[in-house]
Design a protein around this motif. Structure first.
Motif, PDB file in Angstrom:
ATOM      1  N   ASN A  91       0.815  -1.188   0.085  1.00  0.00           N
ATOM      2  CA  ASN A  91       0.078  -0.062   0.016  1.00  0.00           C
ATOM      3  C   ASN A  91       0.973   1.227   0.290  1.00  0.00           C
ATOM      4  O   ASN A  91       2.213   1.160  -0.034  1.00  0.00           O
ATOM      5  N   LEU A  92       0.401   2.610   0.166  1.00  0.00           N
ATOM      6  CA  LEU A  92       1.012   3.668   0.078  1.00  0.00           C
ATOM      7  C   LEU A  92       1.799   3.882   1.115  1.00  0.00           C
ATOM      8  O   LEU A  92       2.807   4.803   1.161  1.00  0.00           O
ATOM      9  N   PHE A  93       1.567   3.159   2.173  1.00  0.00           N
ATOM     10  CA  PHE A  93       2.392   3.286   3.477  1.00  0.00           C
ATOM     11  C   PHE A  93       3.928   2.697   3.253  1.00  0.00           C
ATOM     12  O   PHE A  93       4.855   2.564   4.187  1.00  0.00           O
ATOM     13  N   ILE A 149       0.330  10.918   4.121  1.00  0.00           N
ATOM     14  CA  ILE A 149       1.243  10.530   3.723  1.00  0.00           C
ATOM     15  C   ILE A 149       2.729  11.164   4.313  1.00  0.00           C
ATOM     16  O   ILE A 149       3.654  10.667   4.644  1.00  0.00           O
ATOM     17  N   GLU A 150       2.637  12.498   4.197  1.00  0.00           N
ATOM     18  CA  GLU A 150       3.802  13.396   4.674  1.00  0.00           C
ATOM     19  C   GLU A 150       4.125  12.955   6.079  1.00  0.00           C
ATOM     20  O   GLU A 150       5.370  13.058   6.179  1.00  0.00           O
ATOM     21  N   ASP A 179      -5.762  11.088  -5.542  1.00  0.00           N
ATOM     22  CA  ASP A 179      -6.587  11.979  -6.164  1.00  0.00           C
ATOM     23  C   ASP A 179      -5.964  13.292  -6.428  1.00  0.00           C
ATOM     24  O   ASP A 179      -6.238  14.468  -5.876  1.00  0.00           O
ATOM     25  N   GLY A 180      -4.883  13.421  -6.812  1.00  0.00           N
ATOM     26  CA  GLY A 180      -3.988  14.519  -6.949  1.00  0.00           C
ATOM     27  C   GLY A 180      -3.690  15.144  -5.656  1.00  0.00           C
ATOM     28  O   GLY A 180      -3.182  14.152  -4.949  1.00  0.00           O
ATOM     29  N   SER A 181      -3.678  16.475  -5.535  1.00  0.00           N
ATOM     30  CA  SER A 181      -3.023  16.796  -4.339  1.00  0.00           C
ATOM     31  C   SER A 181      -4.179  17.977  -3.624  1.00  0.00           C
ATOM     32  O   SER A 181      -4.889  18.134  -4.458  1.00  0.00           O
ATOM     33  N   GLY A 214      -0.984  21.260  -0.568  1.00  0.00           N
ATOM     34  CA  GLY A 214       0.217  20.725  -1.188  1.00  0.00           C
ATOM     35  C   GLY A 214       0.343  19.344  -0.639  1.00  0.00           C
ATOM     36  O   GLY A 214       1.425  18.819  -1.131  1.00  0.00           O
ATOM     37  N   ARG A 215      -0.512  18.636  -0.189  1.00  0.00           N
ATOM     38  CA  ARG A 215      -0.247  17.367   0.245  1.00  0.00           C
ATOM     39  C   ARG A 215      -0.886  16.472  -0.650  1.00  0.00           C
ATOM     40  O   ARG A 215      -1.912  16.554  -1.353  1.00  0.00           O
ATOM     41  N   LEU A 216      -0.208  15.252  -0.745  1.00  0.00           N
ATOM     42  CA  LEU A 216      -0.884  14.171  -1.545  1.00  0.00           C
ATOM     43  C   LEU A 216      -2.222  13.832  -1.244  1.00  0.00           C
ATOM     44  O   LEU A 216      -2.387  13.183  -0.135  1.00  0.00           O
ATOM     45  N   ASN A 217      -3.326  13.934  -2.021  1.00  0.00           N
ATOM     46  CA  ASN A 217      -4.589  13.375  -1.581  1.00  0.00           C
ATOM     47  C   ASN A 217      -4.652  11.935  -2.056  1.00  0.00           C
ATOM     48  O   ASN A 217      -5.263  11.532  -3.125  1.00  0.00           O
TER      49      ASN A 217
END
Lengths: 377, 413
Positions: free
Chosen positions: B220-222, B269-270, B344-346, B350-353
């Motif tokens: 996953n994205l983690f 994410i950040e 879904d973009g940011s 400025g954080r990754l959505n």
């Protein structure tokens, strides 16, 4: 073109009617087998041996190799049944003889006699009679022309009143007349759009302009009225608007729209609603978009009304659907009535707009089928 | 129009959607219903179970939820028949309608939108489900609502957006080509105009679970392997116990089906990315490299929740994600997970959505998803890095054995 008359002679295999050349003993079985198009039907498949034939009589030989009773249909666009064989029991073969004019069709096996069936495209080539032979379609053109004439008369009258109010510096009266004059414009916009550069001169939005382009027309004056709140310098723009409207009216009354153009115009008006009015982009300063919305729908309905006798003959079910959905759109819009006019776009909630959008989509899909119906089959 | 042979994946990208004459993969209008049987990357549409559940998870997702906007039951049933016919075609690599994108009359809008011309079936599966809200007074379905379809409770910390949640009907489109999945949803939405309206939809990529032992466990994205202990297609006995609705579980129309839970889980994410590796692994309870439980060495080692380190502390923390979610602490509850990553973009900061679009299938969500999520919502340290923003629950009926059946027939008939 006349509606092809249905000629569906259903015959059991044994009683097959040899309509076309039974090749006798010439070069094997080619001629005989090419006469009939075999259809292997099963519970999950529908293998039609050929996807095309020539105009005239076509024979399908359907063999049910599945475990369920099946049916076989030939449909013209809009799911008009051109021929059908029902109740083909498992293991049995039946024939369908159907007369088809040139055009595009679909075949369908319906195992279990349920649902939409397993569809395949079927194309019939040959010559088609010219459209103008259809008296009802010719009448449609004439009827719509009368509609355009009545609307253009009112357009000139109301635009004149609007222009005079602007030139007289009467901002409140001008604001009241702006959506009224536009109503007659919006109803016949497909006609207007056929005159290339005149349409933008009358109806360009500020966002439509390219750098250096001179902005004229309704929306320029709209901005003067609602944003600058000053029409002291709007006189030349007002005069130009009236002159352009008069020119386009003269042209509109000489043009004859074909039935296909009428059908496409009807759809085009709804597309205008979906892209410009729902979003509030049309009247971005005055927010009188619902006036244009209503006018577009009325214009669309007028075009369909002209085509109605022809459509009644070709596809009564579609006419019924269109009636229901026009009524549904009107009812949804009616909730936003305000006196003689309409609520402002910026007072509607997102939920209101979604509902209106759904209504327009529901109407536009069946309307998109009309052009092919009057053009082809 | 000539019948066309399906070409493999290799040619697909090169050919693109050109004129009808050079259309490569997708079967165009004239093909017969059987031609697609030859397609190598086709997932069978007909069967006793719906495809897209134990089907080895494809790489891409387009999930869509609809509101029914008609009041006319007959119109809804008619649309479900049209959907079924179109789904049978599209999953076979054919166009949505028999005439296709270019085979119809020039004056008519095409009955397929065309963007998948030249593309193969790409393993496309279309899976339908019915949401709790469908079972109100509109269509006389109140008496047919399964108890298992009772609304999910609000979990601690939920930040659910109703506009991105629920829905009367859902369709899960999975494929190995995103354009094929989007094409399928787009065409179904179009067919449904006037009957249904899209409520929300979600694109996903990079499957986050393996649903077959033949598949490697994805991440996953983690950055962690996800779904190691998932139910898998090969585990027939477990699937019967945990996945498929049994006779007597509820109304007959759902027997052989499965319940679907979706949760859109936004990942922060950040902040996660500046968390130390040690802390990340402690929170998850597995190491990041192998995916092995902190009590073992290999990914598939069974976690030992009693194992202690030198200081007498559990090797797998009391509130580690792997422990809280494990069947042994949840009354044996297991689910078949089938989630996807999303970006879904940011956002405006400025954080990754981005995050996980969680999908699970189970026999009874109130005995499987709900107890596990209740535990996670209260204790999981991961909550500091995630937000549940959307929630869905749907009853997915059994499959369609042959073309005489259609989606929802057992429910509406």
């Amino acid at each position: 073109m006349r509606t092809p008359r249905l000629l569906a002679l259903v015959a059991a295999t044994a009683a097959a009617v040899p309509l076309a050349a039974c090749g006798g003993n010439d070069s094997g079985s080619d001629a005989a087998s090419s006469d009939k198009i075999t259809v292997d039907a099963s519970d999950t498949e529908c293998k039609v041996a050929s996807s095309e034939s020539d105009a005239g009589t076509t024979t399908f030989a359907i063999a049910n190799k599945g475990n369920k009773v099946t049916e076989f249909y030939v449909y013209a666009p809009g799911d008009r049944v051109m021929g059908e064989v029902e109740n083909i029991a498992p293991g049995l073969s039946r024939e369908l003889i159907v007369e088809l004019a040139a055009g595009t069709y679909e075949t369908a096996c319906k195992p279990g006699m349920i649902g939409k069936g397993i569809r395949n495209a079927f194309k019939v080539s040959g010559s088609a009679a010219p459209l103008t032979e259809d008296a009802k379609l010719a009448q449609a053109t004439a009827d719509y022309q009368r509609y355009v004439k009545s609307q253009t008369g009112a357009l000139i009258d109301k635009t004149t009143e609007f222009v005079n109010a602007v030139k007289g510096g009467d901002i409140e009266k001008s604001k009241a007349l702006f959506p009224v004059a536009r109503t007659y414009w919006e109803r016949i916009e497909p006609v207007a759009e056929s005159f290339g550069d005149l349409d933008p001169k009358i109806d360009a939005r500020e966002a439509d302009l390219e750098a250096g382009q001179k902005w004229t027309g309704f929306h320029k004056i709209e901005k003067d009225l609602w944003v600058a709140k000053d029409v002291s310098k709007s006189g030349p723009a007002a005069d130009q608007l009236l002159a352009d409207v008069k020119t386009i009216v003269d042209k509109a009354n000489t043009v004859t729209l074909s039935p296909v153009q009428l059908a496409n115009g009807s759809k085009g008006l709804l597309d205008e609603v979906a892209t410009g009015k729902i979003t509030g982009e049309e009247d971005t300063f005055s927010h009188t978009d619902l006036w244009d919305f209503a006018a577009n729908v009325e214009g669309s309905q007028a075009a369909i009304a002209a085509l109605r006798p022809a459509l009644e003959e070709k596809d009564p079910a579609l006419v019924k659907t269109l009636d229901e959905r026009f009524a549904s759109v009107e009812a949804a819009l009616e909730k936003h009535r305000d006196g003689d006019g309409w609520k402002l776009h910026n007072t509607l909630s997102q939920t209101d707009l979604k509902t209106l959008s759904d209504e327009i989509n529901a109407l536009s899909e069946p309307i998109s089928k009309v052009a092919a119906l009057v053009a082809g089959q | 129009m000539q019948r066309r042979k399906v070409i493999g994946l290799a040619g697909a990208g090169v050919v693109g959607a050109a004129t009808a004459g050079v259309v490569g993969g997708r079967l165009t209008g004239g093909g017969s219903g059987s031609a697609a049987a030859a397609a190598p990357d086709r997932t069978a549409f007909y069967g006793t179970r719906q495809a897209g559940i134990v089907t080895p998870a494809q790489d891409r997702l387009h999930f869509v939820a609809f509101d029914v906007i008609t009041k006319d039951k007959a119109a809804l049933v008619d649309m479900l028949q049209s959907w079924t016919a179109a789904a049978a075609r599209m999953t076979a690599g054919q166009e949505a309608g028999a005439l296709g994108a270019v085979g119809g009359l020039p004056e008519a809008p095409p009955d397929d939108t065309g963007e998948a011309l030249g593309l193969p079936a790409a393993g496309l599966t279309l899976t339908i489900g019915f949401g709790p809200s469908l079972f109100d007074s509109r269509f006389g379905l109140r008496g047919r609502k399964p108890a298992a379809l009772a609304d999910l409770p609000k979990f601690p910390g939920d930040t659910i957006d109703p506009a991105l949640s629920g829905g009367d009907i859902c369709v899960q489109a999975c494929a190995n080509d995103p354009q094929v999945a989007v094409h399928a949803v787009r065409n179904l939405a179009r067919i449904g105009m006037g009957v249904v309206s899209v409520r929300w939809s979600q694109l996903g990529f990079g499957r986050t679970s393996s649903t077959s032992t033949a598949q490697a466990t994805p991440r996953n994205l983690f950055g962690f392997k996800d779904g190691t202990a998932n139910l898998k297609a090969e585990e027939a006995t477990l699937l019967d116990e945990h996945l498929w609705v049994k006779p007597g579980d509820g109304p007959d129309w759902m027997t052989g089906g499965s319940y679907l839970v979706t949760r859109k889980i936004r990942m922060l994410i950040e902040t996660w990315d500046r968390t130390s590796l040690l802390e990340q692994e402690t929170i998850v309870g597995r190491n990041k490299g192998e995916g092995a439980p902190l009590s073992g060495r290999g990914e598939y080692d069974e976690p030992d929740f009693t194992a202690l380190d030198g200081k007498g502390e559990p090797l797998i923390a009391k509130v580690a994600h792997v422990r809280l979610a494990h069947p042994t602490v949840n009354g044996g509850a297991r689910m078949l997970r089938r989630g996807y990553n999303f970006v879904d973009g940011s956002d405006g900061l400025g954080r990754l959505n981005a995050g996980l679009f969680f999908i699970s299938y189970q026999r009874d969500p109130h005995k499987q998803f709900v107890p596990v999520q209740s535990k996670l919502a209260r204790q999981d340290q991961l909550n500091e890095y995630i937000r549940h923003v959307s929630s869905g629950l749907f009853a997915c009926p059994p499959g369609i054995p042959a073309a005489d059946d259609y989606w929802g027939r057992s429910l509406f008939a």
